[in-house]
Design an enzyme around this catalytic site. Structure first.
Site, PDB file in Angstrom:
ATOM      1  N   LYS A  22     -61.994  25.165  30.577  1.00 58.61           N
ATOM      2  CA  LYS A  22     -61.055  26.297  30.706  1.00 58.61           C
ATOM      3  C   LYS A  22     -61.466  27.446  29.786  1.00 58.61           C
ATOM      4  CE  LYS A  22     -56.962  26.718  28.465  1.00 58.61           C
ATOM      5  NZ  LYS A  22     -56.739  28.076  27.927  1.00 58.61           N
ATOM      6  N   ASN A  23     -61.757  27.124  28.547  1.00 57.04           N
ATOM      7  CA  ASN A  23     -62.017  28.196  27.587  1.00 57.04           C
ATOM      8  C   ASN A  23     -63.379  28.847  27.790  1.00 57.04           C
ATOM      9  OD1 ASN A  23     -59.533  27.757  26.567  1.00 57.04           O
ATOM     10  ND2 ASN A  23     -60.207  26.816  24.647  1.00 57.04           N
ATOM     11  N   CYS A 118     -49.722  30.631  25.139  1.00 56.43           N
ATOM     12  CA  CYS A 118     -48.855  29.588  24.577  1.00 56.43           C
ATOM     13  C   CYS A 118     -48.092  30.108  23.357  1.00 56.43           C
ATOM     14  CB  CYS A 118     -49.702  28.392  24.165  1.00 56.43           C
ATOM     15  SG  CYS A 118     -50.163  27.328  25.526  1.00 56.43           S
ATOM     16  N   ARG A 123     -50.434  35.298  17.168  1.00 56.10           N
ATOM     17  CA  ARG A 123     -51.656  35.603  17.909  1.00 56.10           C
ATOM     18  C   ARG A 123     -51.846  37.098  18.186  1.00 56.10           C
ATOM     19  NH1 ARG A 123     -52.563  31.035  22.416  1.00 56.10           N
ATOM     20  NH2 ARG A 123     -54.732  31.303  21.896  1.00 56.10           N
ATOM     21  N   ASP A 306     -57.340  22.709  19.591  1.00 58.89           N
ATOM     22  CA  ASP A 306     -56.825  22.377  20.918  1.00 58.89           C
ATOM     23  C   ASP A 306     -56.634  20.874  21.120  1.00 58.89           C
ATOM     24  OD1 ASP A 306     -56.642  24.993  21.618  1.00 58.89           O
ATOM     25  OD2 ASP A 306     -58.467  25.049  22.814  1.00 58.89           O
ATOM     26  N   ARG A 398     -51.809  24.781  33.275  1.00 51.94           N
ATOM     27  CA  ARG A 398     -52.619  25.933  32.866  1.00 51.94           C
ATOM     28  C   ARG A 398     -54.050  25.511  32.534  1.00 51.94           C
ATOM     29  NH1 ARG A 398     -50.579  28.849  28.019  1.00 51.94           N
ATOM     30  NH2 ARG A 398     -52.567  29.822  28.477  1.00 51.94           N
TER      31      ARG A 398
HETATM   32  C1  UD1 Z   1     -59.193  30.524  21.849  1.00 49.74           C
HETATM   33  C2  UD1 Z   1     -58.898  29.444  22.865  1.00 49.74           C
HETATM   34  C3  UD1 Z   1     -57.772  28.552  22.375  1.00 49.74           C
HETATM   35  C4  UD1 Z   1     -58.101  28.010  20.998  1.00 49.74           C
HETATM   36  C5  UD1 Z   1     -58.496  29.120  20.042  1.00 49.74           C
HETATM   37  C6  UD1 Z   1     -58.998  28.603  18.712  1.00 49.74           C
HETATM   38  C7  UD1 Z   1     -59.493  30.486  24.952  1.00 49.74           C
HETATM   39  C8  UD1 Z   1     -59.046  31.024  26.249  1.00 49.74           C
HETATM   40  N1  UD1 Z   1     -58.533  30.078  24.113  1.00 49.74           N
HETATM   41  O1  UD1 Z   1     -58.017  31.308  21.728  1.00 49.74           O
HETATM   42  O2  UD1 Z   1     -57.598  27.500  23.300  1.00 49.74           O
HETATM   43  O3  UD1 Z   1     -56.990  27.323  20.489  1.00 49.74           O
HETATM   44  O4  UD1 Z   1     -59.546  29.912  20.618  1.00 49.74           O
HETATM   45  O5  UD1 Z   1     -60.097  27.766  18.881  1.00 49.74           O
HETATM   46  O6  UD1 Z   1     -60.669  30.398  24.680  1.00 49.74           O
HETATM   47  N2  UD1 Z   1     -56.310  36.216  15.354  1.00 49.74           N
HETATM   48  C9  UD1 Z   1     -55.940  37.351  14.695  1.00 49.74           C
HETATM   49  N3  UD1 Z   1     -56.272  38.567  15.232  1.00 49.74           N
HETATM   50  C10 UD1 Z   1     -56.977  38.667  16.406  1.00 49.74           C
HETATM   51  C11 UD1 Z   1     -57.374  37.494  17.049  1.00 49.74           C
HETATM   52  C12 UD1 Z   1     -57.018  36.268  16.509  1.00 49.74           C
HETATM   53  O7  UD1 Z   1     -55.289  37.297  13.650  1.00 49.74           O
HETATM   54  O8  UD1 Z   1     -57.250  39.779  16.837  1.00 49.74           O
HETATM   55  C13 UD1 Z   1     -55.916  34.890  14.813  1.00 49.74           C
HETATM   56  C14 UD1 Z   1     -54.990  34.137  15.741  1.00 49.74           C
HETATM   57  O9  UD1 Z   1     -53.652  34.525  15.552  1.00 49.74           O
HETATM   58  C15 UD1 Z   1     -55.240  32.700  15.341  1.00 49.74           C
HETATM   59  C16 UD1 Z   1     -56.715  32.709  14.932  1.00 49.74           C
HETATM   60  O10 UD1 Z   1     -57.065  34.075  14.740  1.00 49.74           O
HETATM   61  O11 UD1 Z   1     -54.457  32.360  14.230  1.00 49.74           O
HETATM   62  C17 UD1 Z   1     -57.652  32.101  15.966  1.00 49.74           C
HETATM   63  O12 UD1 Z   1     -57.485  32.792  17.186  1.00 49.74           O
HETATM   64  P1  UD1 Z   1     -58.671  33.014  18.221  1.00 49.74           P
HETATM   65  O13 UD1 Z   1     -59.889  32.305  17.741  1.00 49.74           O
HETATM   66  O14 UD1 Z   1     -58.771  34.451  18.536  1.00 49.74           O
HETATM   67  O15 UD1 Z   1     -58.110  32.230  19.485  1.00 49.74           O
HETATM   68  P2  UD1 Z   1     -58.076  32.717  20.979  1.00 49.74           P
HETATM   69  O16 UD1 Z   1     -59.343  33.395  21.341  1.00 49.74           O
HETATM   70  O17 UD1 Z   1     -56.789  33.380  21.249  1.00 49.74           O
END
Ligand code: UD1
Length: 429
Positions: A22-23, A118, A123, A306, A398
């Site tokens: 998925k990711n 989620c 986030r 995850d 999902r």
């Molecule tokens: C992706 C994965 C999700 C996984 C996560 C961490 C997909 C579709 N989803 O989510 O399943 O749990 O990686 O491995 O690939 N953050 C900020 N600012 C930002 C972006 C992120 O503060 O602009 C923080 C988030 O709130 C979180 C942390 O960084 O606490 C990690 O988030 P991130 O690695 O960006 O996860 P996703 O890409 O949303």
């Protein structure tokens, strides 16, 4: 609304085929917007998130053909529409925000709804916006939309305050068409980013260092169509391994991404499972007796957040106390209250959960509060006395493809049913 009914199941036995990740698939589908030419993506399971994202790509003007049976998608984004709608769909998944980088890079302007996903933490998308701004875009957030413009994107050095997976992907995609060289420092190193980079390279992008904290991208004038088969899903693999471990089963998993499972396999072995690694396959044998273990989630190659919930389900029936620390998201223990309803002994304090293993879990009505919490409840329910009814399973859909059919194939007693009339009656009173 459907629910899953799960009964205590004997040892799982047989063979199961792991599907596309998925990711990995979500950013790869977004990357198809970077070219006018046709792209072919294989190993695309019909996750609800995939179907929603394909809807968003259509709303943006792309031609999308999805052969669900063959799990193959063709996408051609000859032209793109601005503000093509898709807000409702974007609200459903966070990965919808990954269209921002590609659209800006190709069109010089973009309007993308702030994403949903989620309820596991706040986030934010600040790192996505900061990075794209460093590349020369002017972005403002207005009425729930990120509105960006740029004459051209210019390569530069971007330091990410934390190794965000999504921000790395958005920047990586945008930088492929920027003028000059972009260096992303403190980039996320997840295998799904390596898979995205592999697809972008097939499209003609120049990328070095994907899978390390420093990714260097030399912009090109245009990208062309390409074919790609998405990597297998680490999280689905870990979920099935946990399901076998908790039931004391003996199962061969095929099509597994063995190069990326070190942290997951280490924890399962600590918990007492015996796992033999083949070429793209795993053979797990378990006794059903779970030894306690500690887990701390970390960016890759650490233990994946995850799978934290699913491993909490395992720890719930371990012979002793396990400590689980969640370092990535501030609100990712939503499964703990549901597992406690099933008789687990879990105490959470901030980002730490102490799990006192109990002899038996017992079935009851529980709620899938988010995608991976839902998977954790399924794993726990396989070992719980009696019957468990899991509601809000749209969260599970999902990111799991035919979860109950695959588990049934291994002998699990699990089926989907429409939520019973008693609930509707109770609601009516
Ligand atoms: C992706 C994965 C999700 C996984 C996560 C961490 C997909 C579709 N989803 O989510 O399943 O749990 O990686 O491995 O690939 N953050 C900020 N600012 C930002 C972006 C992120 O503060 O602009 C923080 C988030 O709130 C979180 C942390 O960084 O606490 C990690 O988030 P991130 O690695 O960006 O996860 P996703 O890409 O949303």
């Amino acid at each position: 609304m459907s629910e899953l009914i799960v009964r205590k199941s004997g040892p799982l036995f047989g063979t199961v085929l792991i599907g596309g990740s998925k990711n990995a698939v979500l950013p790869i589908l977004c990357a198809c917007l970077l070219t006018q030419e046709r792209c072919e993506i294989r190993q695309v399971p019909p996750f609800a998130d995939v179907l929603a994202l394909l809807g968003i790509l259509r709303a943006l003007g792309a031609d999308v053909e999805y052969d669900e049976k063959k799990q193959m998608v063709h996408i051609q984004a000859r032209r793109m529409k601005m503000g093509g709608g898709g807000e409702e769909l974007a609200g459903r998944l966070r990965a919808s925000f990954l269209v921002l980088g590609p659209i800006l890079a190709r069109k010089g302007r973009a309007q993308v709804p702030l994403p949903g996903g989620c309820p596991i933490g706040t986030r934010p998308v600040d790192l996505h916006l900061k990075g794209l701004t460093a590349l020369g875009a002017r972005i403002r957030v207005d009425h729930g939309m990120a509105k960006g413009r740029c004459r051209i994107l210019r390569g530069t050095e971007v330091y990410l305050d934390l190794p965000s997976v999504g921000a790395t992907e958005n920047l990586l995609m945008a930088a492929t068409l920027a003028q000059g060289v972009t260096v992303i420092e403190n980039a996320a190193a997840e295998p799904e980013i390596v898979d995205l980079a592999a697809f972008l390279k097939k499209m003609g992008a120049k990328i070095q260092g994907a899978g390390t904290p420093k990714i260097t991208i030399t912009g090109v004038d245009s990208l062309h169509g390409a074919r790609h088969s998405v990597m297998s899903d680490r999280v689905e693999t870990g979920t099935f391994l946990a399901a076998v471990a908790i039931t004391g089963g003996d199962v061969v998993l095929k099509n597994t991404p063995n190069d990326h499972l070190a942290a997951i396999l280490a924890k399962l072995r600590e918990a007492g499972a015996v796992i033999e690694e083949g070429v793209g396959s795993l053979h797990i044998k378990a006794t059903g007796e779970i030894l306690p273990f500690d887990v701390k989630t970390m960016p890759y190659p650490g233990f994946p957040t995850d799978l934290q919930a699913v491993f909490m389900a395992l720890a719930a029936v371990a012979k002793g106390t396990s400590v689980i620390t969640e370092t990535l998201f501030e609100n990712r223990f939503l499964q703990a209250a549901q597992l406690n309803r099933m008789g687990a002994g879990i105490k959470t304090d901030g980002r730490v959960a102490v799990v006192e293993g109990v002899r038996h879990l017992t079935g009851t009505a529980v709620t899938a509060t988010d995608l991976r919490a839902g998977a954790a409840l399924v794993v726990a329910a396989l070992a719980a006395e009696g019957e468990t009814q899991i509601s809000h399973i749209s969260h599970i859909d999902r990111g799991y493809d035919h979860l109950e059919e695959k588990l049934q194939g291994l002998g699990a007693e699990i089926f989907r049913q429409e939520e019973p009339a008693r609930e509707a009656m109770a609601a009516a009173h």
